[in-house]
Each structure stands twice: as structure tokens, then as C-alpha cells.
Design an enzyme around this catalytic site. Structure first.
Site, PDB file in Angstrom:
ATOM      1  N   HIS A 273    -119.637   0.769 -23.689  1.00 15.32           N
ATOM      2  CA  HIS A 273    -118.348   0.657 -23.241  1.00 15.32           C
ATOM      3  C   HIS A 273    -117.184   1.536 -23.974  1.00 15.32           C
ATOM      4  O   HIS A 273    -117.456   1.606 -25.087  1.00 15.32           O
ATOM      5  CB  HIS A 273    -117.889  -0.962 -23.209  1.00 15.32           C
ATOM      6  CG  HIS A 273    -118.874  -1.763 -22.326  1.00 15.32           C
ATOM      7  ND1 HIS A 273    -119.884  -2.402 -22.331  1.00 15.32           N
ATOM      8  CD2 HIS A 273    -118.196  -2.101 -21.081  1.00 15.32           C
ATOM      9  CE1 HIS A 273    -120.337  -3.214 -21.424  1.00 15.32           C
ATOM     10  NE2 HIS A 273    -119.316  -2.903 -20.495  1.00 15.32           N
TER      11      HIS A 273
ATOM     12  N   LYS B 127    -112.843  -2.318 -25.730  1.00 10.91           N
ATOM     13  CA  LYS B 127    -113.487  -3.495 -25.364  1.00 10.91           C
ATOM     14  C   LYS B 127    -113.660  -4.328 -26.575  1.00 10.91           C
ATOM     15  O   LYS B 127    -113.945  -3.843 -27.752  1.00 10.91           O
ATOM     16  CB  LYS B 127    -114.803  -3.274 -24.620  1.00 10.91           C
ATOM     17  CG  LYS B 127    -115.566  -4.657 -24.482  1.00 10.91           C
ATOM     18  CD  LYS B 127    -116.805  -4.323 -23.631  1.00 10.91           C
ATOM     19  CE  LYS B 127    -117.415  -5.623 -23.034  1.00 10.91           C
ATOM     20  NZ  LYS B 127    -116.601  -6.741 -22.520  1.00 10.91           N
TER      21      LYS B 127
END
Length: 238
Positions: free
Chosen positions: A134, A138
């Protein structure tokens, strides 16, 4: 529908765009600088709230909305240690829709993942591993999606006892490898490895639009439901 957006970062802006395209209006936007505006007066013209914030703020946001009889759709992950509070609120009348990932493709991936795990568990020569990548903003690791994939594997493989977020040689532990790179929207892989071959199933998000569409579809679904906790399996009738 009139939608309150709780969390107005990149994801909130994309949800706003998708919601308007589908004929809805935004009644309120809340971010870290105006949390005091999340009150009964400002929510009086709201049909449903869509919440994408932080693990620390999420449950408080849900409970406030429930107090004002506002159903909540949430994609915030990392708060499930407080799940009992939300369960209790839903038994008292709260309407809640939660998904670790709102992508329609990912939720079909969950089903494929369970099926593959069920097929492969009898074969000792395969070991499983979950990998997720990600963007660097995040906040939680592993991702909620990686955890759900891991739980789906463990459910159908009695040899595995638990997952852990690191590399391990213990064949009774399912490793999740988390990487945070650039602006990657989301990439999840389940990898089965033997001496003879490698079997990989993978989902890669191209943008946030797929997550936003799923969240808006969830809001459209939730406003028609009675009290309770719902998820993507309910929406997709899986």
C-alpha cells in the site's frame, strides 16, 4: 440520499465525486479540523454517514452517529479490538456497514481465496503466504484486507493456527508480509509455494474509484435495512 462524509482526505474526496455522479448530495464534511461539527444539529438533514478516518477515532465517530439515529458505512481498519462496543450499539438500533475493502473485485477475490485454500490444504508440500503493498500514508499494517484473506485461509486449513505479520519458517503460522511504497492504492497476493511450483492469486487496485463506488453502493444498501451489522457479503448476496 444526503451523505455525511466523516474523513475528508483523498478517499473522502473520491467518495464525494462518485456519490454526486450517482445523484446523491453531500450534507456535511468532517475532518480533523472540525470534529466539533459532528453533532445532532449538523446531522439533522443526513440519511447516512460514510466514515474513513483513523483507528483511534473510528468507534467514537460510529457511536456519535448511532446516538443521532444515523446509519454508518465505514472502511476504517485497525479498530476491531473495540468491536464489542459496536456490536452492542447495533443490538440497540444502530445500522452499521463495515468492510475492510469495498472493492467489488476484492470481495470476489475473498471467495476465490477460500476456495483455493480448501483445495490445497491436504497437500503438505505447499506453504502459504499473504503479501500486501500500500501507499506510505496507510496507517495500519497488516491491512484489513490481508487479515481477512489470512482468516479465510486459516478457516479452511486446520494445519494453520494463526497469522503473524512477519516472515516465519513455522508451518503452523501463516505469514503476512506488509510493504508501504509510494502511492500504491492496494495490491494483495496469496502465494502457495512448493519445491515444484508456485501458485499465486492476486488483486491489484488501479485507483481509489473502485473502493469509493463500493462505499456508495453500501450506503445505498444500508439506508434500506433494519438495525444490525452488515458487510459486502450481504450487499453482493454471497
Amino acid at each position: 440520499m444526503k451523505i455525511a462524509l466523516i474523513g475528508y482526505g483523498k478517499m473522502g474526496h473520491v467518495i464525494e465525486q462518485v456519490a454526486i455522479e450517482r445523484g446523491h448530495t453531500i450534507s456535511l464534511t468532517i475532518d480533523k479540523d472540525n470534529l466539533q461539527d459532528l453533532n445532532k444539529e449538523n446531522l439533522k438533514d443526513t440519511d447516512v454517514a460514510v466514515e474513513f478516518t483513523t483507528p483511534e477515532a473510528a468507534v467514537s465517530n460510529y457511536l456519535q452517529c448511532f446516538d443521532f439515529n444515523i446509519p454508518v458505512v465505514s472502511g476504517t481498519t485497525g479498530w476491531l479490538s473495540e468491536k464489542e462496543k459496536v456490536d452492542e450499539a447495533c443490538t440497540k438500533g444502530g445500522r452499521f456497514f463495515y468492510a475492510s475493502n469495498f472493492s467489488l473485485g476484492v470481495n470476489l477475490f475473498f471467495q476465490i481465496n477460500k476456495y483455493v485454500a480448501k483445495l490445497l490444504w491436504p497437500y503438505d508440500n505447499y506453504t502459504a503466504q499473504v503479501e500486501e503493498v500500500h501507499h506510505t500514508q496507510k496507517l495500519d499494517a497488516p491491512s484489513g484486507t490481508a487479515i481477512k484473506l489470512s482468516e479465510g485461509i486459516i478457516e479452511h486449513n486446520p494445519k494453520l493456527k494463526k497469522w503473524e505479520n512477519y516472515v516465519t519458517k513455522d508451518r503452523n503460522i501463516l505469514p503476512i508480509i506488509s510493504k508501504r511504497i509510494g502511492a500504491v492504492p492496494g495490491m494483495h497476493s496469496v502465494i502457495y509455494t512448493s519445491k515444484e511450483d508456485v501458485l499465486t492469486i492476486k488483486h491489484e487496485a488501479k485507483s481509489r474509484e473502485g473502493f469509493a463506488l463500493g462505499a456508495v453502493l453500501a450506503a445505498e444498501f444500508l439506508v434500506k435495512q433494519d438495525k444490525g451489522w452488515y458487510g459486502m457479503d450481504d450487499l453482493l448476496n454471497l
